[in-house]
Design a protein around this motif. Structure first.
Motif, mmCIF file in Angstrom:
data_model
loop_
_atom_site.group_PDB
_atom_site.id
_atom_site.type_symbol
_atom_site.label_atom_id
_atom_site.label_comp_id
_atom_site.label_asym_id
_atom_site.label_seq_id
_atom_site.Cartn_x
_atom_site.Cartn_y
_atom_site.Cartn_z
ATOM 1 N N SER A 28 0.819 -1.217 0.000
ATOM 2 C CA SER A 28 0.000 0.000 0.000
ATOM 3 C C SER A 28 0.850 1.263 0.000
ATOM 4 N N LYS A 29 2.098 1.186 0.471
ATOM 5 C CA LYS A 29 2.978 2.345 0.515
ATOM 6 C C LYS A 29 3.937 2.405 -0.683
ATOM 7 N N SER A 30 3.691 1.583 -1.658
ATOM 8 C CA SER A 30 4.636 1.496 -2.770
ATOM 9 C C SER A 30 4.730 2.815 -3.522
ATOM 10 N N ILE A 31 5.971 3.250 -3.789
ATOM 11 C CA ILE A 31 6.224 4.452 -4.585
ATOM 12 C C ILE A 31 7.024 4.114 -5.829
ATOM 13 N N ALA A 32 7.285 2.794 -6.036
ATOM 14 C CA ALA A 32 8.062 2.373 -7.204
ATOM 15 C C ALA A 32 7.656 0.949 -7.551
ATOM 16 N N LEU A 33 7.904 0.589 -8.790
ATOM 17 C CA LEU A 33 7.543 -0.750 -9.249
ATOM 18 C C LEU A 33 8.346 -1.821 -8.526
ATOM 19 N N SER A 34 9.575 -1.524 -8.163
ATOM 20 C CA SER A 34 10.399 -2.517 -7.472
ATOM 21 C C SER A 34 9.810 -2.853 -6.098
ATOM 22 N N ILE A 35 9.246 -1.870 -5.407
ATOM 23 C CA ILE A 35 8.617 -2.140 -4.107
ATOM 24 C C ILE A 35 7.364 -2.987 -4.290
ATOM 25 N N THR A 36 6.587 -2.709 -5.309
ATOM 26 C CA THR A 36 5.394 -3.517 -5.575
ATOM 27 C C THR A 36 5.764 -4.965 -5.893
ATOM 28 N N ASP A 37 6.782 -5.147 -6.725
ATOM 29 C CA ASP A 37 7.220 -6.513 -7.051
ATOM 30 C C ASP A 37 7.695 -7.247 -5.802
ATOM 31 N N THR A 38 8.427 -6.553 -4.940
ATOM 32 C CA THR A 38 8.901 -7.193 -3.714
ATOM 33 C C THR A 38 7.738 -7.577 -2.809
ATOM 34 N N ALA A 39 6.742 -6.698 -2.690
ATOM 35 C CA ALA A 39 5.582 -7.007 -1.852
ATOM 36 C C ALA A 39 4.812 -8.215 -2.384
ATOM 37 N N LEU A 40 4.657 -8.301 -3.687
ATOM 38 C CA LEU A 40 3.956 -9.459 -4.270
ATOM 39 C C LEU A 40 4.740 -10.743 -4.054
ATOM 40 N N ALA A 41 6.068 -10.680 -4.198
ATOM 41 C CA ALA A 41 6.888 -11.871 -3.944
ATOM 42 C C ALA A 41 6.807 -12.289 -2.480
ATOM 43 N N LEU A 42 6.782 -11.314 -1.573
ATOM 44 C CA LEU A 42 6.645 -11.635 -0.150
ATOM 45 C C LEU A 42 5.309 -12.313 0.136
ATOM 46 N N LYS A 43 4.230 -11.824 -0.459
ATOM 47 C CA LYS A 43 2.922 -12.425 -0.229
ATOM 48 C C LYS A 43 2.869 -13.849 -0.766
ATOM 49 N N LEU A 44 3.559 -14.113 -1.864
ATOM 50 C CA LEU A 44 3.599 -15.476 -2.402
ATOM 51 C C LEU A 44 4.292 -16.423 -1.422
ATOM 52 N N HIS A 45 5.439 -16.018 -0.887
ATOM 53 C CA HIS A 45 6.147 -16.866 0.072
ATOM 54 C C HIS A 45 5.354 -17.008 1.370
ATOM 55 N N ILE A 46 4.695 -15.964 1.796
ATOM 56 C CA ILE A 46 3.916 -16.031 3.035
ATOM 57 C C ILE A 46 2.751 -16.998 2.875
ATOM 58 N N GLU A 47 2.120 -16.991 1.721
ATOM 59 C CA GLU A 47 1.012 -17.929 1.487
ATOM 60 C C GLU A 47 1.508 -19.371 1.513
ATOM 61 N N GLN A 48 2.688 -19.628 0.959
ATOM 62 C CA GLN A 48 3.257 -20.968 1.035
ATOM 63 C C GLN A 48 3.587 -21.349 2.467
ATOM 64 N N VAL A 49 4.050 -20.384 3.259
ATOM 65 C CA VAL A 49 4.319 -20.651 4.673
ATOM 66 C C VAL A 49 3.026 -20.999 5.409
ATOM 67 N N ARG A 50 1.966 -20.267 5.147
ATOM 68 C CA ARG A 50 0.690 -20.529 5.830
ATOM 69 C C ARG A 50 0.147 -21.917 5.475
ATOM 70 N N GLU A 51 0.337 -22.348 4.257
ATOM 71 C CA GLU A 51 -0.129 -23.683 3.889
ATOM 72 C C GLU A 51 0.636 -24.763 4.631
ATOM 73 N N GLN A 52 1.961 -24.592 4.776
ATOM 74 C CA GLN A 52 2.756 -25.604 5.462
ATOM 75 C C GLN A 52 2.536 -25.572 6.969
ATOM 76 N N VAL A 53 2.285 -24.390 7.514
ATOM 77 C CA VAL A 53 2.095 -24.271 8.963
ATOM 78 C C VAL A 53 0.842 -25.017 9.407
ATOM 79 N N GLN A 54 -0.161 -25.125 8.533
ATOM 80 C CA GLN A 54 -1.389 -25.829 8.896
ATOM 81 C C GLN A 54 -1.147 -27.304 9.178
ATOM 82 N N ASN A 55 0.007 -27.839 8.752
ATOM 83 C CA ASN A 55 0.308 -29.250 8.977
ATOM 84 C C ASN A 55 1.104 -29.492 10.262
ATOM 85 N N LEU A 56 1.554 -28.430 10.925
ATOM 86 C CA LEU A 56 2.371 -28.595 12.122
ATOM 87 C C LEU A 56 1.500 -28.668 13.361
ATOM 88 N N GLU A 57 1.988 -29.431 14.325
ATOM 89 C CA GLU A 57 1.269 -29.580 15.592
ATOM 90 C C GLU A 57 1.356 -28.289 16.410
#
Length: 380
Positions: free
Chosen positions: A351-380
């Motif tokens: 939401s605070k992006s002022i450049a395309l590089s920041i937007t790309d980084t935020a999207l890449a972070l959200k992709l990795h975070i979603e993969q983390v959330r999927e794997q965390v659901q399998n942990l005790e």
């Protein structure tokens, strides 16, 4: 005390001049809020510690704390909620079969599928499983195959003759009674409790204590295999989570050095736009007043679009994730909370992006975070 470094404009950049007959243009101003780092009292203490100039701790404090060896206290492993184990054992009562399987669940959910002889063991099995499993949907199957129940099937002719005699007595009293079918005879022979003679004609089931004495070693071995399978999958999930965390930390570290340049470019763009707007004004506004307003807007923009705090919190959450995985134990709910916090920081960065590089980084972070959330659901 916080010191803010200022980035001066290049010396060879000429100041814009206003054409004759037009409103005065604003002189080029240096970047007001481009920050390269902060230093506080805590940071000064940290630097002194790195240079080896910190005061030594008194000998009494060092002597009061006993030396510890990391190898003496192994850390608990991270377990997955998915697991499977199966064990069989030959006992004087017959062959015992035990199967334990588990899948994901928000809470501890136990289901038992026990044979008739094993039903009295459900409370002890429940206590043994809950002592090792904190979360997950667990299904336990246990059965006892008495001696002589396997191999060549033979009919107890004496018992069959007794059943036939009972049927004849019924027909003498009720002449029109239908004789039992062959399947009913076989069911009575296999399940004495359902037969007309009751369970007294067959062998009595073992008492609870005797059955548990023979079943307890089997339960311990099966639960050990079950925990080992969960630990193996948990180690694989922990490695995947560490890999995703390392990738997110790398994305944040690659973006940090470019933040001053990106903020300076954004301020330059804003300054040029405001200068063009001033040229179109028909009012005679003093240049000093306009310049003060422009500086205020640039300062507000830089403070609003600064993502340094978000990146700092992102690194803090990633460090907390690594510490939780290193500590082991039931960490699934904690990692789920950390993944939600990571997603919140990524949304704020986007939401605070002022450049395309920041937007790309935020999207890449959200992709990795979603993969983390999927794997965390399998942990005790």
């Amino acid at each position: 005390m916080t010191h803010t470094a200022q980035t001066e404009a290049p010396a060879d950049t000429p100041a814009p001049t206003a054409p004759s007959g037009a409103s005065p243009r604003l002189p080029a101003t240096p970047s007001l809020t481009t920050r390269t780092g902060t230093t506080n009292d805590t940071g000064s203490t940290t630097n002194r510690a790195k240079n080896g100039t910190t005061a030594q701790r008194p000998a009494s404090d060092a002597a009061s704390k006993p030396a510890t060896t990391p190898a003496s206290t192994p850390q608990p492993a991270v377990h997955s909620m998915t697991g499977y184990a199966h064990r069989s054992a030959e006992t004087p009562l017959g062959r015992l079969d035990l199967e334990i399987r588990a899948v994901n669940s928000r809470f501890t959910d136990l289901h038992f599928r026990l044979g008739d002889d094993c039903r009295p063991l459900e409370p002890r099995l429940r206590a043994a499983i809950t002592a090792r499993v904190r979360r997950g949907k667990v299904e336990c199957r246990m059965s006892l195959h008495p001696l002589g129940s396997e191999g060549d099937a033979r009919i107890d002719t004496a018992r069959l003759a007794q059943l036939v005699g009972l049927v004849r007595q019924v027909q003498e009293v009720v002449p029109g009674a239908r004789p039992p079918a062959v399947s009913e005879y076989l069911r009575w022979l296999q399940n004495p409790e359902a037969s007309p003679t009751g369970a007294s004609a067959g062998p009595q089931p073992p008492d609870d204590e005797t059955l548990w004495q023979h079943a307890a070693p089997l339960v311990d071995d099966c639960l050990a295999d079950f925990q080992a399978s969960r630990a193996r999958e948990g180690a694989q999930l922990a490695a995947l989570l560490r890999e995703q965390a390392a990738r997110m930390a790398e994305l944040a570290s690659r973006l940090r050095p470019h933040l001053p340049t990106l903020h300076a470019a954004a301020e330059t763009r804003l300054f040029e736009r405001l200068n063009r707007a001033v040229d179109r004004l028909s009012l005679n506004i003093p240049p000093e007043e306009t310049l003060a307003r422009v500086r205020q807007e640039i300062s507000l923009l830089s403070l609003k679009d600064d993502i340094t705090e978000e990146l700092d919190r992102l690194d803090t959450h990633l460090e907390a994730m690594d510490q939780a995985l290193a500590a082991g134990g039931p960490v699934g709910k904690r990692l789920d909370f950390l993944s939600q916090e990571l997603n919140r920081e990524a949304n704020t960065i986007a939401s605070k992006s002022i450049a395309l590089s920041i937007t790309d980084t935020a999207l890449a972070l959200k992709l990795h975070i979603e993969q983390v959330r999927e794997q965390v659901q399998n942990l005790e």
